[in-house]
Design a protein around this motif. Structure first.
Motif, PDB file in Angstrom:
ATOM      1  N   ARG A 277       5.499   2.705  -1.789  1.00  0.00           N
ATOM      2  CA  ARG A 277       4.666   3.008  -0.694  1.00  0.00           C
ATOM      3  C   ARG A 277       5.163   3.671   0.606  1.00  0.00           C
ATOM      4  O   ARG A 277       6.409   3.457   0.639  1.00  0.00           O
ATOM      5  CB  ARG A 277       3.824   1.739  -0.243  1.00  0.00           C
ATOM      6  N   GLY A 278       4.338   4.484   1.165  1.00  0.00           N
ATOM      7  CA  GLY A 278       4.999   4.849   2.514  1.00  0.00           C
ATOM      8  C   GLY A 278       3.950   5.950   2.976  1.00  0.00           C
ATOM      9  O   GLY A 278       2.840   6.153   2.467  1.00  0.00           O
ATOM     10  N   PRO A 279       4.219   6.522   4.068  1.00  0.00           N
ATOM     11  CA  PRO A 279       3.202   7.444   4.945  1.00  0.00           C
ATOM     12  C   PRO A 279       2.970   8.644   4.082  1.00  0.00           C
ATOM     13  O   PRO A 279       3.949   9.151   3.321  1.00  0.00           O
ATOM     14  CB  PRO A 279       3.662   7.683   6.163  1.00  0.00           C
ATOM     15  N   VAL A 280       1.622   9.236   3.871  1.00  0.00           N
ATOM     16  CA  VAL A 280       1.490  10.354   3.305  1.00  0.00           C
ATOM     17  C   VAL A 280       0.608  11.222   4.045  1.00  0.00           C
ATOM     18  O   VAL A 280      -0.418  10.776   4.792  1.00  0.00           O
ATOM     19  CB  VAL A 280       0.681   9.986   1.949  1.00  0.00           C
ATOM     20  N   TRP A 464      -9.398   2.823   5.313  1.00  0.00           N
ATOM     21  CA  TRP A 464      -8.008   2.154   5.656  1.00  0.00           C
ATOM     22  C   TRP A 464      -7.432   1.354   4.428  1.00  0.00           C
ATOM     23  O   TRP A 464      -8.326   0.891   3.407  1.00  0.00           O
ATOM     24  CB  TRP A 464      -7.907   1.012   6.738  1.00  0.00           C
ATOM     25  N   SER A 465      -6.146   1.194   4.256  1.00  0.00           N
ATOM     26  CA  SER A 465      -5.453   0.573   3.522  1.00  0.00           C
ATOM     27  C   SER A 465      -5.103  -0.768   4.031  1.00  0.00           C
ATOM     28  O   SER A 465      -4.265  -0.876   5.009  1.00  0.00           O
ATOM     29  CB  SER A 465      -4.392   1.278   2.811  1.00  0.00           C
ATOM     30  N   GLU A 466      -5.159  -1.792   3.277  1.00  0.00           N
ATOM     31  CA  GLU A 466      -5.241  -3.399   3.889  1.00  0.00           C
ATOM     32  C   GLU A 466      -3.988  -4.050   2.768  1.00  0.00           C
ATOM     33  O   GLU A 466      -4.248  -4.080   1.730  1.00  0.00           O
ATOM     34  CB  GLU A 466      -6.328  -4.083   3.703  1.00  0.00           C
ATOM     35  N   VAL A 468      -2.737  -7.126   3.095  1.00  0.00           N
ATOM     36  CA  VAL A 468      -2.771  -8.641   2.745  1.00  0.00           C
ATOM     37  C   VAL A 468      -3.792  -8.822   1.581  1.00  0.00           C
ATOM     38  O   VAL A 468      -3.474  -9.460   0.528  1.00  0.00           O
ATOM     39  CB  VAL A 468      -3.297  -9.391   3.926  1.00  0.00           C
ATOM     40  N   THR A 469      -5.043  -8.029   1.397  1.00  0.00           N
ATOM     41  CA  THR A 469      -5.894  -8.146   0.565  1.00  0.00           C
ATOM     42  C   THR A 469      -5.838  -7.160  -0.582  1.00  0.00           C
ATOM     43  O   THR A 469      -6.463  -7.041  -1.572  1.00  0.00           O
ATOM     44  CB  THR A 469      -7.302  -7.892   1.105  1.00  0.00           C
ATOM     45  N   ARG A 470      -4.700  -6.172  -0.410  1.00  0.00           N
ATOM     46  CA  ARG A 470      -4.348  -5.169  -1.325  1.00  0.00           C
ATOM     47  C   ARG A 470      -5.535  -4.329  -1.794  1.00  0.00           C
ATOM     48  O   ARG A 470      -5.946  -4.186  -2.808  1.00  0.00           O
ATOM     49  CB  ARG A 470      -3.694  -5.901  -2.550  1.00  0.00           C
ATOM     50  N   SER A 471      -6.269  -3.819  -0.661  1.00  0.00           N
ATOM     51  CA  SER A 471      -7.431  -3.164  -0.945  1.00  0.00           C
ATOM     52  C   SER A 471      -7.648  -1.792   0.019  1.00  0.00           C
ATOM     53  O   SER A 471      -6.801  -1.640   0.939  1.00  0.00           O
ATOM     54  CB  SER A 471      -8.566  -3.984  -0.684  1.00  0.00           C
ATOM     55  N   ILE A 472      -8.526  -0.782  -0.545  1.00  0.00           N
ATOM     56  CA  ILE A 472      -8.956   0.029   0.018  1.00  0.00           C
ATOM     57  C   ILE A 472     -10.239  -0.052   0.725  1.00  0.00           C
ATOM     58  O   ILE A 472     -11.425  -0.313  -0.165  1.00  0.00           O
ATOM     59  CB  ILE A 472      -8.839   1.436  -0.537  1.00  0.00           C
ATOM     60  N   CYS A 473     -10.556  -0.074   2.192  1.00  0.00           N
ATOM     61  CA  CYS A 473     -11.762  -0.286   2.617  1.00  0.00           C
ATOM     62  C   CYS A 473     -12.448   0.800   3.542  1.00  0.00           C
ATOM     63  O   CYS A 473     -11.573   1.610   3.723  1.00  0.00           O
ATOM     64  CB  CYS A 473     -11.871  -1.674   3.479  1.00  0.00           C
ATOM     65  N   ARG A 474     -13.649   0.753   3.881  1.00  0.00           N
ATOM     66  CA  ARG A 474     -14.107   1.549   4.697  1.00  0.00           C
ATOM     67  C   ARG A 474     -15.530   1.003   5.392  1.00  0.00           C
ATOM     68  O   ARG A 474     -16.100   0.043   5.036  1.00  0.00           O
ATOM     69  CB  ARG A 474     -14.858   2.836   3.958  1.00  0.00           C
ATOM     70  N   ALA A 475     -15.578   1.610   6.649  1.00  0.00           N
ATOM     71  CA  ALA A 475     -16.866   0.964   7.478  1.00  0.00           C
ATOM     72  C   ALA A 475     -17.285   1.973   8.416  1.00  0.00           C
ATOM     73  O   ALA A 475     -16.435   3.112   8.567  1.00  0.00           O
ATOM     74  CB  ALA A 475     -16.172  -0.195   8.364  1.00  0.00           C
ATOM     75  N   PRO A 491      -1.138  -2.697  -6.175  1.00  0.00           N
ATOM     76  CA  PRO A 491       0.144  -3.294  -5.946  1.00  0.00           C
ATOM     77  C   PRO A 491       0.628  -2.532  -4.892  1.00  0.00           C
ATOM     78  O   PRO A 491       1.006  -1.280  -4.755  1.00  0.00           O
ATOM     79  CB  PRO A 491       0.813  -2.598  -7.163  1.00  0.00           C
ATOM     80  N   SER A 492       1.014  -3.362  -3.663  1.00  0.00           N
ATOM     81  CA  SER A 492       1.759  -2.755  -2.547  1.00  0.00           C
ATOM     82  C   SER A 492       1.330  -1.483  -2.136  1.00  0.00           C
ATOM     83  O   SER A 492       1.894  -0.414  -2.254  1.00  0.00           O
ATOM     84  CB  SER A 492       3.267  -2.619  -2.860  1.00  0.00           C
ATOM     85  N   VAL A 493      -0.070  -1.667  -1.522  1.00  0.00           N
ATOM     86  CA  VAL A 493      -0.812  -0.393  -1.154  1.00  0.00           C
ATOM     87  C   VAL A 493       0.029   0.365   0.176  1.00  0.00           C
ATOM     88  O   VAL A 493       0.688  -0.516   0.946  1.00  0.00           O
ATOM     89  CB  VAL A 493      -2.226  -0.678  -0.697  1.00  0.00           C
ATOM     90  N   GLY A 494       0.150   1.371   0.359  1.00  0.00           N
ATOM     91  CA  GLY A 494       0.573   2.201   1.416  1.00  0.00           C
ATOM     92  C   GLY A 494      -0.230   3.147   2.164  1.00  0.00           C
ATOM     93  O   GLY A 494      -1.401   2.707   2.570  1.00  0.00           O
ATOM     94  N   GLY A 495       0.251   4.259   2.669  1.00  0.00           N
ATOM     95  CA  GLY A 495      -0.631   5.204   3.283  1.00  0.00           C
ATOM     96  C   GLY A 495      -1.771   5.772   2.822  1.00  0.00           C
ATOM     97  O   GLY A 495      -1.697   5.780   1.297  1.00  0.00           O
ATOM     98  N   VAL A 496      -2.573   6.290   3.484  1.00  0.00           N
ATOM     99  CA  VAL A 496      -4.037   7.162   2.851  1.00  0.00           C
ATOM    100  C   VAL A 496      -4.031   8.169   3.578  1.00  0.00           C
ATOM    101  O   VAL A 496      -3.569   8.535   4.766  1.00  0.00           O
ATOM    102  CB  VAL A 496      -5.198   6.179   2.980  1.00  0.00           C
TER     103      VAL A 496
END
Length: 633
Positions: A277-280, A464-466, A468-475, A491-496
Motif C-alpha cells: 500500500r501507499g499513496p496514489v 476514504w480508506s480505513e 482498522v476496519t480494512r474498508s472503503i467507505c463514503r459519506a 488486505p492492508s488498504v492504502g491510498g485512494v
C-alpha cells in the motif's frame, strides 16, 4: 547657532538692548515650535511645555513632563496593569520582568525597569492570536482560560482570573470582549460568527446551510444551486452529477492495485505484481496512475488501458514518500517526504527532484490545484498545521493551525474551492476554504474513522480508506450522513484516487503563481536549486530553454480569439479598401486601369499582392483568410 546682541551705548538704551537680546535668544525656540521642528533629541519626548524627557519615561504612570502630556497618549491601563507604550497594549503585572518580552518594544523587560539581574528576555509569544500562551510557552484554547480546570502544565491559565482580561489587548478578541466573573467571552456582530474562540469572520450563508454540491447563489433570503460545466443537476435539490464515463475508484493494497466502482459492486486487481500500500494519484486524461509504496523512495507509473499493466519507474527520490499529487496542467508530480521534511516536485516523465518547501515537521499529505496555482500540504509534528503556497513554493500561508492534531490525509473539492482533511487525533473529517475560512467538521467518529489512509471527494460524497476496519467507505460531504461501507476485508488498504475526466478540467496554465496567466507559453525550468515558472514571449519560444523543462500553452482560447480578431480586422480593412476603390472608379471613370495598377503596385501594405492585379480584387479576401489560417497554424 551664533547669537550677537547689539547694546546701545547710551545708558537709557541698556534695558532695551538686553530685552532685544533676550528676544533674539528666545525667538528661535518659537520659530522651531511653529515650524514643527523637533527641539528634543531623537531619543527624547517633547512635552507640550517644551520640556524634553527620555522616551523611556513615557507611560510609566508618572507625570514627568509636568503637564501630563507624557501620559495622555498612553493606553488606559488600570491600576495593577502595566502599559507597554503609546501604541501598544497593557500587561498584567506578573508579565513584567518575567524574562519574556511581551511588549512589542520589549519595554516590560528593559534594564531600567527590571535591573541588570533579570533573566534574559525570551522571544515574543509563539502562540497564534486565537490561543492563550501558558507561562511555560504552551498554547491552549482561550476558552480554557479561567475555567476552574488547569490546562497548562504549570497551571498559569488559572492564575489572575479575578482580573479584567478584556483590559489586556481586548482579551485577544478581534471584536467585542465581555468580562465575566471567571474569565471572559469574545462576541461578534450580528453578521459575523465566532471562530477559534476569539476571531470573528463574515457569515457565508451558502456554506452555513451547505446544501449545494457546487455553485450557490444567495439572494432575498433564498438559495439557488447550480452546477459547473461537465455536470448536470441531479435528482435531488443541489446535487450535481458528472457527465460522461462512470467514475472509478483506485486503491492500493498489500495484494496489488485494485479498481472498483463507486458503489462497490465491481472490483478487480490490476497489478498484483506491485504489492504494498501507499499513496496514489491519477491523471484522468490518459488514465495513468502514479503510485509509491509506503516507506519506500520509488515512484511508479502505470497505464490502466494497457494490457498487461506494466510499472515504469519514474523517480527514485531522497527519503520516503508519504503523500502524492499530480498537476495535470503543468505535467508535474508533487510529493511529501517525512524523512527530508519537505514538499518536492518533478516532471511526470522523470527529472531530478526539486525541493519546494523545506524544514517541515513530519509532512504527511499533499494536494494540488493547478488552475488556481496552489499546492497544499499537511504536517503532523510538534506544531500540526495545514499550509498553502504557489506552485513554485512562494507565498507560503498557514490555513489551519489551531484545534489540529494529526492531519494525515487531504483532498480538494475543486468545484467548491474547499479543502478536506482527516485528523487522526480527533478522528474526524473537516473542511475549510482555500483561504482558510469557514471551517466545519463534516464527519465525526462513527466507527470507521479510526485510522484513515486515503481521502477523496467526488460529486456529493467523501470517500476514504480505513485501515482498522480494512474498508472503503463514503459519506455525504456536507454533513457526514448516509455512511456506506463500499468494500470490506481489504488486505492492508492504502491510498485512494477517483478517475473521471471532469475532476481535472482543462484550463489556462497559472504558470506557477496564482493570477499569473501567460499570453503565449508557460515555461517550466527545472533548475537545481528551485523549480521555476516563467512566461515566454514569441521570441523566447523559438529558443529552447538552457535547463531541462517543458512548455505549457497558456490558453488555446486566447490564441484562437486573437487570430479571429486579427482576421476580422483584416477582412474589414480589405472591405473598406474595396469600397474606396469602387467609389474612386465611379467618381473618376476616365482613369485608366494602368493608373489603378500603378497605385496598387506602389502600395506599402505587404498584404496586397504586387503581381497580376486583374485578379486581386476578386480573390483578395479569400487569400487573406487563407494566410491568417496558415499563420494561426
Amino acid at each position: 547657532m551664533r547669537r550677537v546682541c547689539l547694546v546701545s551705548a547710551e545708558g537709557g538704551g541698556s534695558s532695551m538692548g538686553h530685552l532685544g537680546c533676550l528676544v533674539l535668544l528666545i525667538a528661535p525656540l518659537f520659530i522651531l515650535q511653529i515650524c514643527g521642528e523637533e527641539w528634543c533629541n531623537k531619543d527624547e519626548f517633547t512635552c507640550r511645555s517644551s520640556r524634553c524627557i527620555s522616551t523611556k519615561l513615557l507611560c510609566n504612570g508618572v507625570d514627568d513632563c509636568g503637564d501630563g502630556s507624557d501620559e495622555d497618549s498612553c493606553q488606559n491601563c488600570t491600576s495593577g496593569v502595566f502599559s507597554c507604550g503609546p501604541s501598544d497594549g497593557c500587561l498584567l503585572k506578573d508579565k513584567v520582568c518575567d524574562g519574556r518580552a511581551d511588549c512589542t518594544n520589549k519595554r516590560d523587560e528593559s534594564r531600567e525597569l527590571c535591573g541588570s539581574d533579570q533573566p534574559a528576555a525570551q522571544t515574543a509569544p509563539t502562540c497564534p492570536p486565537s490561543e492563550f500562551q501558558c507561562g511555560n510557552g504552551e498554547c491552549i484554547r482561550h476558552m480554557w482560560r479561567c475555567d476552574n480546570t488547569p490546562d497548562c502544565s504549570d497551571g498559569s491559565d488559572e492564575q489572575d482570573c479575578n482580573q479584567n482580561e478584556c483590559l489586556v489587548n481586548n482579551g485577544c478578541c478581534s471584536h467585542h470582549c465581555v468580562d465575566l466573573p471567571m474569565g471572559f467571552l469574545c462576541q461578534c456582530p450580528d453578521d459575523m460568527k465566532l471562530v477559534d474562540d476569539s476571531l470573528c469572520e463574515e457569515v457565508d450563508v451558502c456554506l452555513e446551510r451547505d446544501v449545494c454540491d457546487q455553485l450557490c447563489v444567495h439572494s432575498s433570503h433564498s438559495i439557488t444551486c447550480d452546477c459547473h460545466e461537465g455536470y448536470h443537476p441531479g435528482s435531488t435539490t443541489g446535487a450535481c452529477t458528472a457527465e460522461g464515463d462512470e467514475a472509478q475508484l483506485v486503491l492500493t493494497t498489500s495484494k496489488g492495485i485494485q479498481l472498483m466502482s463507486l458503489f462497490g459492486t465491481d472490483h478487480e486487481t490490476l497489478a498484483p505484481h506491485l504489492p504494498g500500500r501507499g499513496p496514489v494519484a491519477a491523471v484522468t486524461s490518459n488514465r495513468t496512475l502514479y503510485w509509491a509504496q509506503q516507506g519506500q523512495n520509488f515512484i511508479y507509473r502505470i497505464s490502466l488501458d494497457k494490457e498487461p499493466q506494466e510499472a515504469v519507474l519514474v523517480q527514485k527520490v531522497r527519503g520516503s514518500v508519504s503523500g502524492l499529487a499530480v498537476d495535470w496542467i503543468h505535467r508535474l508530480l508533487y510529493w511529501t517526504s517525512p524523512d527530508q521534511g519537505s514538499v518536492n516536485a518533478a516532471l511526470m516523465d522523470g527529472s531530478p527532484e526539486h525541493p519546494l518547501i523545506t524544514g517541515l515537521d513530519e509532512p504527511s499529505a499533499v494536494a494540488v490545484e493547478p488552475l488556481q496555482g496552489f499546492v497544499f500540504w499537511t504536517q503532523c509534528g510538534s506544531a500540526p498545521k495545514i499550509e498553502r503556497a504557489s506552485l513554485d513554493g512562494h507565498g507560503r500561508t498557514a490555513l489551519v493551525t489551531s484545534s489540529l492534531n494529526q492531519p494525515v490525509a487531504i483532498t480538494l473539492d475543486i468545484p467548491r474551492q474547499l479543502l478536506y482533511w482527516f485528523d487522526q487525533g480527533a478522528r474526524s473529517i473537516s473542511r475549510v476554504t482555500f483561504e482558510g475560512r469557514h471551517r466545519k467538521t463534516v464527519v465525526e467518529s462513527n466507527g470507521y474513522l479510526d485510522r484513515v489512509f486515503g481521502l477523496a471527494v467526488f460529486e456529493g460524497y467523501l470517500y476514504w480508506s480505513e485501515e482498522v476496519t480494512r474498508s472503503i467507505c463514503r459519506a455525504n460531504k456536507h454533513d457526514g450522513k448516509n455512511l456506506q461501507v463500499l468494500l470490506s476485508d481489504i488486505p492492508s488498504v492504502g491510498g485512494v484516487a477517483i478517475i473521471q475526466p471532469v475532476l481535472q478540467p482543462n484550463g489556462p496554465a497559472a504558470c506557477g503563481r496564482p493570477g499569473t496567466l501567460c499570453p503565449h507559453t508557460c515555461l517550466i525550468d527545472l533548475q537545481p536549486e528551485r523549480l521555476r515558472f516563467r512566461c515566454a514571449s514569441t521570441e523566447t519560444r523559438s529558443n529552447k530553454p538552457q535547463t531541462p523543462g517543458i512548455s505549457v500553452p497558456a490558453s488555446t482560447f486566447s490564441v484562437l480569439t486573437f487570430a479571429g480578431i486579427l482576421s476580422l480586422i483584416i477582412f474589414l480593412s480589405v472591405l473598406l479598401l474595396g469600397v474606396v476603390l469602387w467609389l474612386c472608379r465611379r467618381l473618376q471613370p476616365s482613369r485608366a486601369s494602368s493608373a489603378l495598377s500603378f497605385s496598387l503596385k506602389d502600395s506599402q501594405d505587404p498584404l496586397i499582392s504586387q503581381e497580376s492585379h486583374s485578379c486581386t480584387r476578386t480573390f483578395l479576401i479569400e487569400d487573406l483568410l487563407l494566410k491568417v489560417d496558415l499563420d494561426s497554424d
